[in-house]
Design an enzyme around this catalytic site. Sequence first.
Site, PDB file in Angstrom:
ATOM      1  N   ASP A  26       0.824  -1.441   0.098  1.00 43.39           N
ATOM      2  CA  ASP A  26      -0.006  -0.477   0.423  1.00 43.39           C
ATOM      3  C   ASP A  26       0.610   1.459  -0.381  1.00 43.39           C
ATOM      4  O   ASP A  26      -0.007   2.072  -0.656  1.00 43.39           O
ATOM      5  CB  ASP A  26      -1.221  -0.239   1.508  1.00 43.39           C
ATOM      6  CG  ASP A  26      -0.475   0.019   2.420  1.00 43.39           C
ATOM      7  OD1 ASP A  26       0.440  -0.795   2.647  1.00 43.39           O
ATOM      8  OD2 ASP A  26      -0.505  -0.079   3.639  1.00 43.39           O
ATOM      9  N   GLU A  49       9.013 -10.896  -1.164  1.00 42.15           N
ATOM     10  CA  GLU A  49      10.352  -9.495  -1.032  1.00 42.15           C
ATOM     11  C   GLU A  49      11.929 -10.383  -0.856  1.00 42.15           C
ATOM     12  O   GLU A  49      12.659  -9.829  -1.769  1.00 42.15           O
ATOM     13  CB  GLU A  49       9.997  -8.691   0.142  1.00 42.15           C
ATOM     14  CG  GLU A  49       8.516  -8.054   0.280  1.00 42.15           C
ATOM     15  CD  GLU A  49       7.879  -8.373   0.248  1.00 42.15           C
ATOM     16  OE1 GLU A  49       6.527  -7.791   0.915  1.00 42.15           O
ATOM     17  OE2 GLU A  49       7.561 -10.304   0.799  1.00 42.15           O
ATOM     18  N   HIS A 112      -0.362   1.284  10.454  1.00 39.64           N
ATOM     19  CA  HIS A 112       0.212  -0.688  10.172  1.00 39.64           C
ATOM     20  C   HIS A 112       1.873  -0.961   9.665  1.00 39.64           C
ATOM     21  O   HIS A 112       1.941   0.048   9.962  1.00 39.64           O
ATOM     22  CB  HIS A 112      -0.802  -0.828   9.309  1.00 39.64           C
ATOM     23  CG  HIS A 112      -1.038  -0.492   7.804  1.00 39.64           C
ATOM     24  ND1 HIS A 112      -1.372   0.099   8.145  1.00 39.64           N
ATOM     25  CD2 HIS A 112      -0.569  -1.079   6.458  1.00 39.64           C
ATOM     26  CE1 HIS A 112      -1.273   0.672   6.574  1.00 39.64           C
ATOM     27  NE2 HIS A 112      -0.711  -0.497   6.344  1.00 39.64           N
ATOM     28  N   HIS A 113       2.219  -2.120   9.754  1.00 39.59           N
ATOM     29  CA  HIS A 113       3.558  -2.457   9.480  1.00 39.59           C
ATOM     30  C   HIS A 113       4.320  -1.349  10.370  1.00 39.59           C
ATOM     31  O   HIS A 113       5.894  -1.979  10.179  1.00 39.59           O
ATOM     32  CB  HIS A 113       3.407  -1.823   8.002  1.00 39.59           C
ATOM     33  CG  HIS A 113       2.705  -2.464   6.970  1.00 39.59           C
ATOM     34  ND1 HIS A 113       2.123  -3.885   7.177  1.00 39.59           N
ATOM     35  CD2 HIS A 113       2.098  -1.754   5.683  1.00 39.59           C
ATOM     36  CE1 HIS A 113       1.738  -4.012   5.811  1.00 39.59           C
ATOM     37  NE2 HIS A 113       1.786  -3.859   5.188  1.00 39.59           N
ATOM     38  N   GLY A 404      25.835 -16.685   1.065  1.00 40.25           N
ATOM     39  CA  GLY A 404      25.665 -18.564   1.288  1.00 40.25           C
ATOM     40  C   GLY A 404      24.090 -18.721   1.908  1.00 40.25           C
ATOM     41  O   GLY A 404      23.557 -20.022   2.135  1.00 40.25           O
ATOM     42  N   ASP A 431      18.146 -30.434  -3.492  1.00 38.21           N
ATOM     43  CA  ASP A 431      16.636 -29.940  -3.376  1.00 38.21           C
ATOM     44  C   ASP A 431      15.995 -29.167  -2.078  1.00 38.21           C
ATOM     45  O   ASP A 431      15.458 -28.703  -2.052  1.00 38.21           O
ATOM     46  CB  ASP A 431      16.177 -31.520  -3.406  1.00 38.21           C
ATOM     47  CG  ASP A 431      17.324 -32.389  -2.194  1.00 38.21           C
ATOM     48  OD1 ASP A 431      18.148 -32.274  -1.983  1.00 38.21           O
ATOM     49  OD2 ASP A 431      16.414 -33.647  -2.208  1.00 38.21           O
ATOM     50  N   ASN A 458      18.849 -35.137  -3.399  1.00 33.29           N
ATOM     51  CA  ASN A 458      19.120 -36.169  -2.365  1.00 33.29           C
ATOM     52  C   ASN A 458      18.820 -36.219  -1.084  1.00 33.29           C
ATOM     53  O   ASN A 458      19.500 -36.514  -0.374  1.00 33.29           O
ATOM     54  CB  ASN A 458      20.997 -36.110  -2.912  1.00 33.29           C
ATOM     55  CG  ASN A 458      21.534 -34.349  -1.610  1.00 33.29           C
ATOM     56  OD1 ASN A 458      20.710 -33.753  -1.985  1.00 33.29           O
ATOM     57  ND2 ASN A 458      22.547 -33.917  -2.203  1.00 33.29           N
ATOM     58  N   GLY A 460      17.394 -34.599   1.267  1.00 27.26           N
ATOM     59  CA  GLY A 460      17.381 -33.750   2.093  1.00 27.26           C
ATOM     60  C   GLY A 460      18.973 -32.625   2.106  1.00 27.26           C
ATOM     61  O   GLY A 460      19.162 -32.273   0.487  1.00 27.26           O
ATOM     62  N   GLU A 464      24.613 -30.351   5.477  1.00 25.68           N
ATOM     63  CA  GLU A 464      25.019 -30.629   6.475  1.00 25.68           C
ATOM     64  C   GLU A 464      25.058 -31.804   7.083  1.00 25.68           C
ATOM     65  O   GLU A 464      26.053 -31.722   8.104  1.00 25.68           O
ATOM     66  CB  GLU A 464      23.281 -30.144   7.013  1.00 25.68           C
ATOM     67  CG  GLU A 464      23.729 -29.117   7.475  1.00 25.68           C
ATOM     68  CD  GLU A 464      23.467 -27.306   6.618  1.00 25.68           C
ATOM     69  OE1 GLU A 464      23.065 -28.294   5.225  1.00 25.68           O
ATOM     70  OE2 GLU A 464      23.335 -26.463   6.647  1.00 25.68           O
TER      71      GLU A 464
END
Length: 557
Positions: A26, A49, A112-113, A404, A431, A458, A460, A464
């Site tokens: 807005d 965004e 607002h916001h 990253g 993925d 793969n 996941g 990690e």
Amino acid sequence: MESIGHFLLRRLREVGISHVIGVPGDFNLQLLEQFSEVEGIEFVNSTNELNAAYAADGYARQRGIGALLTTYGVGELSALNGVAGAAAEHVPVVSIAGAPPLHAMRSGLPLHHSLTDGNYINVERAFGQFVAGTARLTPGNAVAEIDRLLRLAILEKRPVHIQVPSDISYLEIDTPSEPFQAPRLTSDPTNLADAVVAIADLVNGAEKPALLIDLEAKRYGWADVLLRIARENGIRWATLVTSKAVLPETDPLFAGVYGGANSAPEVKDLIEGSDALLAISPRFIEVNSGIFTQALPENTVKIYADTTFVGTHVYEGVAAADLLSKLADSLHRAPASLAHKPARTFEAKADAKLDQNSGRLWEQITDFVRPGDVVVAEAGTSYLALGGQTMPEGVDYTSSNIWGAIGWTLPVTFGSQLAAPDRRHLLVIGDGSFQLTAQELSTILARGQKPVIVLINNSGYTIERYILGHESHYNDIAPWDYASLIAGLAPNADLRTFQARTEGELASALSAVSDGEGGFIEVIVDPLDAPDALVKFGPASARFDYGRRGPELPNLG
């Protein structure tokens, strides 16, 4: 006389921006209405965004500068992660936000916001931690502030942030009629001359000179002069992974990627054994330095955008563009006579299972790349594996090794194609990363873009898994039917989809999309299948992150 909004859009167009990416809200609608008043610039909707900020980053990497439009508070802060990433990667993005009416902010009205506490400086201050400069426009400061921030973005290769109160963009003010003049760094003549002599003496007298190049060579456009210096004087070079393919990797003078203790022996000897190393804006982090094992020699010259270090001497106010140009004229070494590296071709084994650890999957993907392509490598297995592959000449290799943020590459591919529609784009994404920003695929399809998307499925977060939790549920992701996404996100799109489990299936898919019509290729591999670089990086990263009393990982290699 010209309206504030018109002037802002005119200035964006004059610095080379023809698309502003964002989300309507807005407080920015009045500014959005003004796009029709300015020729040569278009507002392009994104799905959110954060994705818009990533897309503006990708756009800027092709055009030299990009722009983003959000609304106050909720929109701005959603985009802030992407803007911060552009700051870390030295990418100039003009972040613009429609703000509440100027009178409301001055009066501290609860709207607002906002946090309804009358504080309208908090969001601008948040951005101030991550950008080169911020401004809230008023009729009195608009001209000065818009031009100031554009100059900052161009000079410093960093984002800037502009808030446009919703009630002022149509107000007419006195504006300059002259086009925007892009600034350039200038040099102190004495320091420039002294630095050139000092460096030329060092390099001309050296037995083993070398170049080490980081990403500012690309951001500031120094690649051509660096290539001239190398070729005319027979100086070999290496890059950090953060500046991969800035200079042609097929050139016989290119040694490889330097990463401290993780470097190939030839590259390590070249850089660490040099008696005159020209290091172009080096910025070492754990990812590009072998976890801080870099060992630059004593005779290292460090050249940054406006400062040069030669031994213990510091030459302030020396523009690197000036320095490198004059240095190219001052060196007089003999050019090297080296044979060009033979082009490698990949021969697929039809029934061979796709695997990353052997490197064959990445060799096959690299074999698909052709000169002039834009290759976008996602954080994780993609940039760790592709970082060790040799790219054809003219390839624009796009990654975010420093910030990253996973999921970054899909919207970046959208923004990059928007800026350079004539270049073929290849995105390689995992993925897990894809699921973070997948909705931007609908924008890619709606705009009729035809990238080649290779999704590594793969099951996941494999990067990690190799750091910690190789069998832990937190590294798993929900299974998606990726092939069905195209029809769901864009029913009228004709982007072809493929699945590949073998080298033969991948070869067929790549052959089918090589004609410029694009495609979505799902490559299915085992959850613990990983490139050798990741097998080494994961445990080393775990030791650095968690310390000697941290968890001990099993040998997954």
